[in-house]
Design a protein around this motif. Structure first.
Motif, PDB file in Angstrom:
ATOM      1  N   MET A 107       0.823  -1.202   0.000  1.00 41.72           N
ATOM      2  CA  MET A 107       0.000   0.000   0.000  1.00 41.72           C
ATOM      3  C   MET A 107       0.865   1.263   0.000  1.00 41.72           C
ATOM      4  O   MET A 107       0.564   2.242  -0.683  1.00 41.72           O
ATOM      5  N   ALA A 108       1.955   1.237   0.769  1.00 37.11           N
ATOM      6  CA  ALA A 108       2.840   2.403   0.869  1.00 37.11           C
ATOM      7  C   ALA A 108       3.958   2.390  -0.161  1.00 37.11           C
ATOM      8  O   ALA A 108       4.754   3.329  -0.211  1.00 37.11           O
ATOM      9  N   GLN A 109       4.030   1.317  -0.960  1.00 43.29           N
ATOM     10  CA  GLN A 109       5.084   1.183  -1.966  1.00 43.29           C
ATOM     11  C   GLN A 109       6.467   1.227  -1.332  1.00 43.29           C
ATOM     12  O   GLN A 109       7.362   1.952  -1.784  1.00 43.29           O
ATOM     13  N   VAL A 110       6.634   0.425  -0.254  1.00 40.73           N
ATOM     14  CA  VAL A 110       7.918   0.295   0.418  1.00 40.73           C
ATOM     15  C   VAL A 110       8.192  -1.193   0.614  1.00 40.73           C
ATOM     16  O   VAL A 110       7.359  -2.043   0.297  1.00 40.73           O
ATOM     17  N   SER A 111       9.347  -1.510   1.159  1.00 42.10           N
ATOM     18  CA  SER A 111       9.673  -2.916   1.416  1.00 42.10           C
ATOM     19  C   SER A 111       9.043  -3.378   2.723  1.00 42.10           C
ATOM     20  O   SER A 111       8.744  -2.569   3.609  1.00 42.10           O
ATOM     21  N   GLN A 112       8.867  -4.682   2.852  1.00 38.35           N
ATOM     22  CA  GLN A 112       8.303  -5.206   4.095  1.00 38.35           C
ATOM     23  C   GLN A 112       9.213  -4.937   5.301  1.00 38.35           C
ATOM     24  O   GLN A 112       8.707  -4.588   6.378  1.00 38.35           O
ATOM     25  N   PRO A 113      10.541  -5.067   5.183  1.00 32.18           N
ATOM     26  CA  PRO A 113      11.395  -4.704   6.326  1.00 32.18           C
ATOM     27  C   PRO A 113      11.218  -3.245   6.753  1.00 32.18           C
ATOM     28  O   PRO A 113      11.379  -2.925   7.935  1.00 32.18           O
ATOM     29  N   SER A 114      10.868  -2.365   5.795  1.00 32.32           N
ATOM     30  CA  SER A 114      10.645  -0.969   6.162  1.00 32.32           C
ATOM     31  C   SER A 114       9.454  -0.839   7.102  1.00 32.32           C
ATOM     32  O   SER A 114       9.451  -0.001   8.008  1.00 32.32           O
ATOM     33  N   VAL A 115       8.443  -1.669   6.900  1.00 31.60           N
ATOM     34  CA  VAL A 115       7.270  -1.647   7.782  1.00 31.60           C
ATOM     35  C   VAL A 115       7.667  -2.103   9.183  1.00 31.60           C
ATOM     36  O   VAL A 115       7.234  -1.527  10.193  1.00 31.60           O
ATOM     37  N   THR A 116       8.510  -3.117   9.259  1.00 29.02           N
ATOM     38  CA  THR A 116       8.983  -3.593  10.566  1.00 29.02           C
ATOM     39  C   THR A 116       9.797  -2.511  11.266  1.00 29.02           C
ATOM     40  O   THR A 116       9.618  -2.254  12.464  1.00 29.02           O
ATOM     41  N   ARG A 117      10.683  -1.856  10.518  1.00 29.04           N
ATOM     42  CA  ARG A 117      11.491  -0.798  11.122  1.00 29.04           C
ATOM     43  C   ARG A 117      10.615   0.376  11.561  1.00 29.04           C
ATOM     44  O   ARG A 117      10.891   1.023  12.575  1.00 29.04           O
ATOM     45  N   PHE A 118       9.561   0.640  10.810  1.00 28.83           N
ATOM     46  CA  PHE A 118       8.623   1.696  11.185  1.00 28.83           C
ATOM     47  C   PHE A 118       7.983   1.375  12.533  1.00 28.83           C
ATOM     48  O   PHE A 118       7.903   2.232  13.420  1.00 28.83           O
ATOM     49  N   ALA A 119       7.526   0.139  12.700  1.00 26.52           N
ATOM     50  CA  ALA A 119       6.913  -0.262  13.971  1.00 26.52           C
ATOM     51  C   ALA A 119       7.896  -0.111  15.122  1.00 26.52           C
ATOM     52  O   ALA A 119       7.542   0.374  16.207  1.00 26.52           O
ATOM     53  N   MET A 120       9.125  -0.501  14.902  1.00 22.40           N
ATOM     54  CA  MET A 120      10.141  -0.400  15.949  1.00 22.40           C
ATOM     55  C   MET A 120      10.471   1.064  16.249  1.00 22.40           C
ATOM     56  O   MET A 120      10.752   1.416  17.403  1.00 22.40           O
ATOM     57  N   ALA A 121      10.418   1.934  15.240  1.00 21.48           N
ATOM     58  CA  ALA A 121      10.672   3.361  15.464  1.00 21.48           C
ATOM     59  C   ALA A 121       9.613   3.972  16.371  1.00 21.48           C
ATOM     60  O   ALA A 121       9.868   4.963  17.065  1.00 21.48           O
ATOM     61  N   LEU A 122       8.420   3.349  16.402  1.00 18.67           N
ATOM     62  CA  LEU A 122       7.346   3.826  17.276  1.00 18.67           C
ATOM     63  C   LEU A 122       7.394   3.175  18.652  1.00 18.67           C
ATOM     64  O   LEU A 122       6.533   3.443  19.495  1.00 18.67           O
ATOM     65  N   GLY A 123       8.385   2.312  18.869  1.00 19.81           N
ATOM     66  CA  GLY A 123       8.549   1.706  20.181  1.00 19.81           C
ATOM     67  C   GLY A 123       7.947   0.328  20.332  1.00 19.81           C
ATOM     68  O   GLY A 123       7.907  -0.221  21.448  1.00 19.81           O
ATOM     69  N   PHE A 124       7.511  -0.287  19.231  1.00 20.56           N
ATOM     70  CA  PHE A 124       6.936  -1.630  19.295  1.00 20.56           C
ATOM     71  C   PHE A 124       7.996  -2.674  18.978  1.00 20.56           C
ATOM     72  O   PHE A 124       9.004  -2.385  18.323  1.00 20.56           O
ATOM     73  N   ASP A 125       7.764  -3.904  19.423  1.00 19.33           N
ATOM     74  CA  ASP A 125       8.718  -4.983  19.168  1.00 19.33           C
ATOM     75  C   ASP A 125       8.743  -5.367  17.698  1.00 19.33           C
ATOM     76  O   ASP A 125       9.742  -5.893  17.208  1.00 19.33           O
ATOM     77  N   GLY A 126       7.666  -5.135  17.013  1.00 25.24           N
ATOM     78  CA  GLY A 126       7.565  -5.469  15.600  1.00 25.24           C
ATOM     79  C   GLY A 126       6.201  -5.092  15.088  1.00 25.24           C
ATOM     80  O   GLY A 126       5.378  -4.502  15.807  1.00 25.24           O
ATOM     81  N   TYR A 127       5.925  -5.451  13.832  1.00 21.96           N
ATOM     82  CA  TYR A 127       4.647  -5.057  13.256  1.00 21.96           C
ATOM     83  C   TYR A 127       3.443  -5.699  13.943  1.00 21.96           C
ATOM     84  O   TYR A 127       2.411  -5.034  14.113  1.00 21.96           O
ATOM     85  N   PRO A 128       3.496  -6.980  14.361  1.00 25.50           N
ATOM     86  CA  PRO A 128       2.318  -7.550  15.044  1.00 25.50           C
ATOM     87  C   PRO A 128       1.890  -6.736  16.267  1.00 25.50           C
ATOM     88  O   PRO A 128       0.692  -6.544  16.495  1.00 25.50           O
ATOM     89  N   ALA A 129       2.835  -6.251  17.048  1.00 26.86           N
ATOM     90  CA  ALA A 129       2.486  -5.441  18.217  1.00 26.86           C
ATOM     91  C   ALA A 129       1.854  -4.123  17.789  1.00 26.86           C
ATOM     92  O   ALA A 129       0.895  -3.642  18.406  1.00 26.86           O
ATOM     93  N   LEU A 130       2.370  -3.527  16.731  1.00 25.41           N
ATOM     94  CA  LEU A 130       1.781  -2.296  16.218  1.00 25.41           C
ATOM     95  C   LEU A 130       0.362  -2.556  15.715  1.00 25.41           C
ATOM     96  O   LEU A 130      -0.548  -1.761  15.970  1.00 25.41           O
ATOM     97  N   ARG A 131       0.170  -3.675  15.008  1.00 22.80           N
ATOM     98  CA  ARG A 131      -1.163  -3.981  14.489  1.00 22.80           C
ATOM     99  C   ARG A 131      -2.166  -4.177  15.613  1.00 22.80           C
ATOM    100  O   ARG A 131      -3.311  -3.731  15.507  1.00 22.80           O
ATOM    101  N   ARG A 132      -1.754  -4.799  16.723  1.00 18.71           N
ATOM    102  CA  ARG A 132      -2.661  -4.946  17.856  1.00 18.71           C
ATOM    103  C   ARG A 132      -3.079  -3.584  18.390  1.00 18.71           C
ATOM    104  O   ARG A 132      -4.247  -3.357  18.737  1.00 18.71           O
ATOM    105  N   ARG A 133      -2.116  -2.664  18.441  1.00 13.75           N
ATOM    106  CA  ARG A 133      -2.438  -1.328  18.926  1.00 13.75           C
ATOM    107  C   ARG A 133      -3.366  -0.603  17.955  1.00 13.75           C
ATOM    108  O   ARG A 133      -4.295   0.109  18.365  1.00 13.75           O
ATOM    109  N   LEU A 134      -3.150  -0.794  16.656  1.00 10.28           N
ATOM    110  CA  LEU A 134      -4.008  -0.181  15.656  1.00 10.28           C
ATOM    111  C   LEU A 134      -5.439  -0.706  15.785  1.00 10.28           C
ATOM    112  O   LEU A 134      -6.407   0.054  15.609  1.00 10.28           O
ATOM    113  N   ARG A 135      -5.587  -1.992  16.100  1.00 11.99           N
ATOM    114  CA  ARG A 135      -6.923  -2.549  16.275  1.00 11.99           C
ATOM    115  C   ARG A 135      -7.612  -1.948  17.491  1.00 11.99           C
ATOM    116  O   ARG A 135      -8.826  -1.693  17.469  1.00 11.99           O
ATOM    117  N   GLU A 136      -6.843  -1.725  18.545  1.00  8.18           N
ATOM    118  CA  GLU A 136      -7.413  -1.079  19.732  1.00  8.18           C
ATOM    119  C   GLU A 136      -7.901   0.325  19.390  1.00  8.18           C
ATOM    120  O   GLU A 136      -8.980   0.752  19.822  1.00  8.18           O
TER     121      GLU A 136
END
Length: 283
Positions: A51-80
């Protein structure tokens, strides 16, 4: 990082990334998450990357830049965020308006700090007394160093802009010190080049006083400075906004020109006479 708000979920996502120091790629991901906040919480990392036209590792690094362990933790927060609370009041401002208004807020904060101009006057005194005056700015900060250098040359007898890294940078600092320099002005703005800090450490070892213009009192260069002048950097768009550091640059130049008004006037009049003789300007 600021992006537009279209729903309660989008408002929650925007709050999540607010103030985070993100790379341009990460900002693109943040914008897509806000614009698709109602569905993004149910997308995989690969789907967000597409969707963002980036690599999948970039999404993981994005989640970690926000303080999450990885994308799954970020996705849980997004669902909340997408399932909880009433929608926030709609903000009619678009992304570009919001970026400009946040820059206005940065300027207001800068104006508040100038209620006590002692630091600016101390910096101006150090810089005006240094002959030559090295001005250091690398990568994103290089244009600000050049901007200062262009105007400072009209009121200071010898300004040396150092805006290129590499092995010659330390040599140019050594040459400035050997020629009588007593201080360095350095621009330290995100993302902070490692080479800049190395150059500042070398300048300190050469006995030069350090005046640093930076975005935060806890930036990586602040602990080396004799005088630190701060002005916030806007991070609302893909690339940083340097509005407040630019204004602070002109404030510093004004303080330098006020140290010896008669000498400043003589130099400015000499420049005007020269420019008129050579027909430098069209008006």
């Amino acid at each position: 990082m600021n992006v537009g708000v279209t729903s309660g979920a989008a408002s929650g996502v925007r709050a999540l990334v607010q103030g985070a120091r993100l790379t341009p790629t990460q900002r693109r991901i943040a914008r897509e998450l806000v614009h698709h906040a109602d569905t993004a919480a149910y997308l995989s990392a690969a789907e967000v990357a597409e969707m963002a036209q980036v690599s999948q590792p970039s999404v993981t690094r994005f989640a970690m830049a926000l303080g999450f362990d990885g994308y799954p933790a970020l996705r849980r927060r997004l669902r909340e965020l997408s399932s909880g609370g009433a929608p926030a009041a709609e903000d009619e401002a678009n992304d570009l308006q919001r970026a400009v208004r946040d820059e206005m807020a940065n300027l207001n904060r800068l104006a508040d700090t100038l209620a006590d101009p002692a630091a600016v006057h101390a910096a101006a005194g150090l810089l005006a007394a240094s002959r030559p005056l090295p001005v250091l700015g690398l990568r994103a900060a290089a244009p600000l160093a050049g901007y200062f250098g262009y105007f400072a040359a009209k009121i200071h007898p010898e300004v040396r802009v150092l805006d290129t890294g590499g092995s010659l940078l330390i040599e140019r600092l050594e040459q400035a010190a050997d020629s009588g320099a007593r201080a360095v002005l350095a621009y330290a703005l995100p993302r902070y080049p490692r080479e800049l800090r190395d150059a500042l450490a070398e300048a300190r070892s050469l006995g030069l006083a350090l005046v640093v213009v930076t975005d935060s009192p806890v930036s990586p260069a602040a602990d080396l400075a004799d005088v630190t002048l701060t002005a916030a950097v806007g991070s609302q768009l893909v690339f940083d906004l340097h509005t407040a550091p630019m204004v602070l640059t002109m404030v510093l130049l004004q303080a330098m020109s006020d140290i010896d008004p008669a000498a400043t006037q003589r130099r400015l009049e000499h420049f005007e006479s020269s420019a008129t003789r050579r027909a430098v300007f069209m008006e």
